[in-house]
Design a protein around this motif. Sequence first.
Motif, PDB file in Angstrom:
ATOM      1  N   UNK A 154       0.859  -1.187   0.000  1.00  0.00           N
ATOM      2  CA  UNK A 154       0.000   0.000   0.000  1.00  0.00           C
ATOM      3  C   UNK A 154       0.891   1.231   0.000  1.00  0.00           C
ATOM      4  N   UNK A 155       0.235   2.407  -0.126  1.00  0.00           N
ATOM      5  CA  UNK A 155       0.963   3.671  -0.027  1.00  0.00           C
ATOM      6  C   UNK A 155       0.155   4.648   0.819  1.00  0.00           C
ATOM      7  N   UNK A 156       0.861   5.561   1.466  1.00  0.00           N
ATOM      8  CA  UNK A 156       0.235   6.592   2.288  1.00  0.00           C
ATOM      9  C   UNK A 156       0.762   7.951   1.860  1.00  0.00           C
ATOM     10  N   UNK A 157      -0.127   8.910   1.643  1.00  0.00           N
ATOM     11  CA  UNK A 157       0.343  10.258   1.333  1.00  0.00           C
ATOM     12  C   UNK A 157       0.841  10.952   2.596  1.00  0.00           C
ATOM     13  N   UNK A 158       1.753  11.883   2.422  1.00  0.00           N
ATOM     14  CA  UNK A 158       2.172  12.758   3.528  1.00  0.00           C
ATOM     15  C   UNK A 158       1.377  14.066   3.454  1.00  0.00           C
ATOM     16  N   UNK A 159       0.878  14.591   4.584  1.00  0.00           N
ATOM     17  CA  UNK A 159       0.923  13.989   5.919  1.00  0.00           C
ATOM     18  C   UNK A 159      -0.020  12.791   6.008  1.00  0.00           C
ATOM     19  N   UNK A 160       0.376  11.789   6.774  1.00  0.00           N
ATOM     20  CA  UNK A 160      -0.380  10.547   6.824  1.00  0.00           C
ATOM     21  C   UNK A 160      -1.535  10.646   7.811  1.00  0.00           C
ATOM     22  N   UNK A 161      -2.469   9.724   7.657  1.00  0.00           N
ATOM     23  CA  UNK A 161      -3.582   9.572   8.583  1.00  0.00           C
ATOM     24  C   UNK A 161      -3.195   8.513   9.620  1.00  0.00           C
ATOM     25  N   UNK A 162      -3.164   8.908  10.913  1.00  0.00           N
ATOM     26  CA  UNK A 162      -2.700   7.994  11.962  1.00  0.00           C
ATOM     27  C   UNK A 162      -3.491   6.684  11.978  1.00  0.00           C
ATOM     28  N   UNK A 163      -4.814   6.775  11.878  1.00  0.00           N
ATOM     29  CA  UNK A 163      -5.645   5.571  11.969  1.00  0.00           C
ATOM     30  C   UNK A 163      -5.373   4.621  10.803  1.00  0.00           C
ATOM     31  N   UNK A 164      -5.224   5.179   9.611  1.00  0.00           N
ATOM     32  CA  UNK A 164      -4.952   4.322   8.459  1.00  0.00           C
ATOM     33  C   UNK A 164      -3.583   3.672   8.586  1.00  0.00           C
ATOM     34  N   UNK A 165      -2.592   4.443   9.064  1.00  0.00           N
ATOM     35  CA  UNK A 165      -1.254   3.886   9.244  1.00  0.00           C
ATOM     36  C   UNK A 165      -1.272   2.737  10.243  1.00  0.00           C
ATOM     37  N   UNK A 166      -1.943   2.944  11.385  1.00  0.00           N
ATOM     38  CA  UNK A 166      -2.020   1.891  12.398  1.00  0.00           C
ATOM     39  C   UNK A 166      -2.755   0.665  11.862  1.00  0.00           C
ATOM     40  N   UNK A 167      -3.794   0.916  11.061  1.00  0.00           N
ATOM     41  CA  UNK A 167      -4.538  -0.193  10.468  1.00  0.00           C
ATOM     42  C   UNK A 167      -3.655  -1.024   9.548  1.00  0.00           C
ATOM     43  N   UNK A 168      -2.815  -0.356   8.750  1.00  0.00           N
ATOM     44  CA  UNK A 168      -1.913  -1.070   7.852  1.00  0.00           C
ATOM     45  C   UNK A 168      -0.897  -1.901   8.631  1.00  0.00           C
ATOM     46  N   UNK A 169      -0.355  -1.330   9.703  1.00  0.00           N
ATOM     47  CA  UNK A 169       0.624  -2.065  10.511  1.00  0.00           C
ATOM     48  C   UNK A 169      -0.034  -3.292  11.136  1.00  0.00           C
ATOM     49  N   UNK A 170      -1.244  -3.115  11.694  1.00  0.00           N
ATOM     50  CA  UNK A 170      -1.949  -4.255  12.281  1.00  0.00           C
ATOM     51  C   UNK A 170      -2.263  -5.312  11.232  1.00  0.00           C
ATOM     52  N   UNK A 171      -2.615  -4.856  10.035  1.00  0.00           N
ATOM     53  CA  UNK A 171      -3.013  -5.782   8.967  1.00  0.00           C
ATOM     54  C   UNK A 171      -1.869  -6.701   8.573  1.00  0.00           C
ATOM     55  N   UNK A 172      -0.654  -6.156   8.530  1.00  0.00           N
ATOM     56  CA  UNK A 172       0.464  -6.936   7.996  1.00  0.00           C
ATOM     57  C   UNK A 172       1.417  -7.417   9.079  1.00  0.00           C
ATOM     58  N   UNK A 173       1.007  -7.319  10.359  1.00  0.00           N
ATOM     59  CA  UNK A 173       1.908  -7.714  11.437  1.00  0.00           C
ATOM     60  C   UNK A 173       1.839  -9.207  11.724  1.00  0.00           C
ATOM     61  N   UNK A 174       0.838  -9.638  12.520  1.00  0.00           N
ATOM     62  CA  UNK A 174       0.864 -11.011  13.025  1.00  0.00           C
ATOM     63  C   UNK A 174      -0.393 -11.811  12.756  1.00  0.00           C
ATOM     64  N   UNK A 175      -1.255 -11.356  11.867  1.00  0.00           N
ATOM     65  CA  UNK A 175      -2.511 -12.075  11.674  1.00  0.00           C
ATOM     66  C   UNK A 175      -2.361 -13.303  10.803  1.00  0.00           C
ATOM     67  N   UNK A 176      -1.249 -13.442  10.085  1.00  0.00           N
ATOM     68  CA  UNK A 176      -1.060 -14.618   9.237  1.00  0.00           C
ATOM     69  C   UNK A 176       0.355 -15.121   9.347  1.00  0.00           C
ATOM     70  N   UNK A 177       0.529 -16.360   8.950  1.00  0.00           N
ATOM     71  CA  UNK A 177       1.874 -16.925   8.827  1.00  0.00           C
ATOM     72  C   UNK A 177       2.207 -16.965   7.350  1.00  0.00           C
ATOM     73  N   UNK A 178       3.332 -16.408   6.936  1.00  0.00           N
ATOM     74  CA  UNK A 178       3.704 -16.356   5.521  1.00  0.00           C
ATOM     75  C   UNK A 178       4.768 -17.411   5.234  1.00  0.00           C
ATOM     76  N   UNK A 179       4.506 -18.233   4.250  1.00  0.00           N
ATOM     77  CA  UNK A 179       5.495 -19.198   3.788  1.00  0.00           C
ATOM     78  C   UNK A 179       5.559 -19.103   2.281  1.00  0.00           C
ATOM     79  N   UNK A 180       6.700 -18.738   1.770  1.00  0.00           N
ATOM     80  CA  UNK A 180       6.870 -18.544   0.331  1.00  0.00           C
ATOM     81  C   UNK A 180       5.803 -17.595  -0.215  1.00  0.00           C
ATOM     82  N   UNK A 181       5.564 -16.515   0.546  1.00  0.00           N
ATOM     83  CA  UNK A 181       4.633 -15.457   0.154  1.00  0.00           C
ATOM     84  C   UNK A 181       3.183 -15.938   0.076  1.00  0.00           C
ATOM     85  N   UNK A 182       2.864 -17.066   0.743  1.00  0.00           N
ATOM     86  CA  UNK A 182       1.506 -17.575   0.781  1.00  0.00           C
ATOM     87  C   UNK A 182       0.929 -17.377   2.180  1.00  0.00           C
TER      88      UNK A 182
END
Length: 420
Positions: free
Chosen positions: A103-131
């Motif tokens: 994804x991309x975020x414009x500057x200045x960024x929106x705090x809620x959207x930034x936090x949502x992106x971090x939560x989305x790609x942090x620990x909700x899945x296990x990635x193996x070979x990009x799957x």
Amino acid sequence: MARVLVVDDNPDVLDALDLLLGLHGHTLVLASTVKDAMMAVQHQQIDLVIQDMNFTEDLTSGNEGKSLFYQLREVTPNIPIVLMTAWTHLDTAIELVKAGAVDYLPKPWDDEKLLSLVDRYANTTVKTQNKTTLIYDSAIMGQLIGQAQRVASADINVMITGENGCGKEVLADYIHQHSTRQNAPFVKVNIGAIPPDLMEAELFGAEKGAFTGANSQRIGRFEAADGGTLFLDEIGNLSLNGQMKLLRVLQTGEFEKLGANTTQKVNVRVLCATNADLPAMVKAGSFREDLWFRLNVVELHLPPLRERKDDIAPLAKHFLHPEFSLSDDALSFLQQQSWPGNVRELQNACERAKVFSSSKLLSPEDFQLEASVNVDEKAQIETALKAHKGVIKQTALALGLSRQALYRRIEKYKIDVESE
């Protein structure tokens, strides 16, 4: 929580992100040069990268950011990368989204959207070979995953339904990554997080000067997803005007940027998700029936966590691994909870337990659930009431409760139905 690498040459930006993400439990690794960034990903465990597009004073082309992106992809091809960009670099950002940036975020960024992106790609899945590997042990989820695998290769539109926090976006990831479009862009849009007056520009793009603040051409999400998959979350929040425009592009593949005279054509597969009762909205006239049929070629329903309690143990062990383990009492305690916030609530409870426990073997008391369960359930009820305009029957149906049970909770939490 996530270990996030932030790459930016502006110390004020680094300080601001360090404060924001640190307050939400994430660990930051800060880099102001390309060299520092590459050293970080080569020698540390990084869950997510947030990178600027320029790292040298007086350079504004965005080429430095582009170069760093491809270096990162070469060294760590599976690491999620979010781009931070001024509108002058938007075309380059879209190019990199098509090349694999999440994804991309414009500057200045929106705090809620930034936090949502971090939560989305942090620990909700296990990635193996990009799957994306879905974590479950219940028969009902096994059946659902079998359906998702068959749907993934069919290249048809899919509607994913289920309560908040049950994993709809993770399932959408899984479908895309097992589809024939897996090597093409996967672009995500949270309809509920975008103001209605900006929705058209967000989805279809805008020409320079099309509206106040449009100082350069804006690439829409359909264009960014061309050849790949577009995931529209909270589709029930789309306005009737937005629904009409979406129906057209689904039928013909054609659209115009805001303020443009030329028609563009794209080839995009659309996945949608909602926790709203769309058939009821169709009957009420707030959601187009023709759009509903166009989107709902196949519906996959994600059951709430309370209906698949066999998944609680493997999910909790995943969220706690490798530092912590569960005592028998703690596991029994977790399996007895109703989890109104579903998988997201379970993950948050595990993160709290890791912070407050004095032992690596967790006990029931470490999860401090009573207060948080009440807060999560109240918020869930308020959200559902708002989505259904205070109609008790529809709200109870969406929450899986009887009307009497819903009334008891409204009284317990002192919820003002009129204000919802």
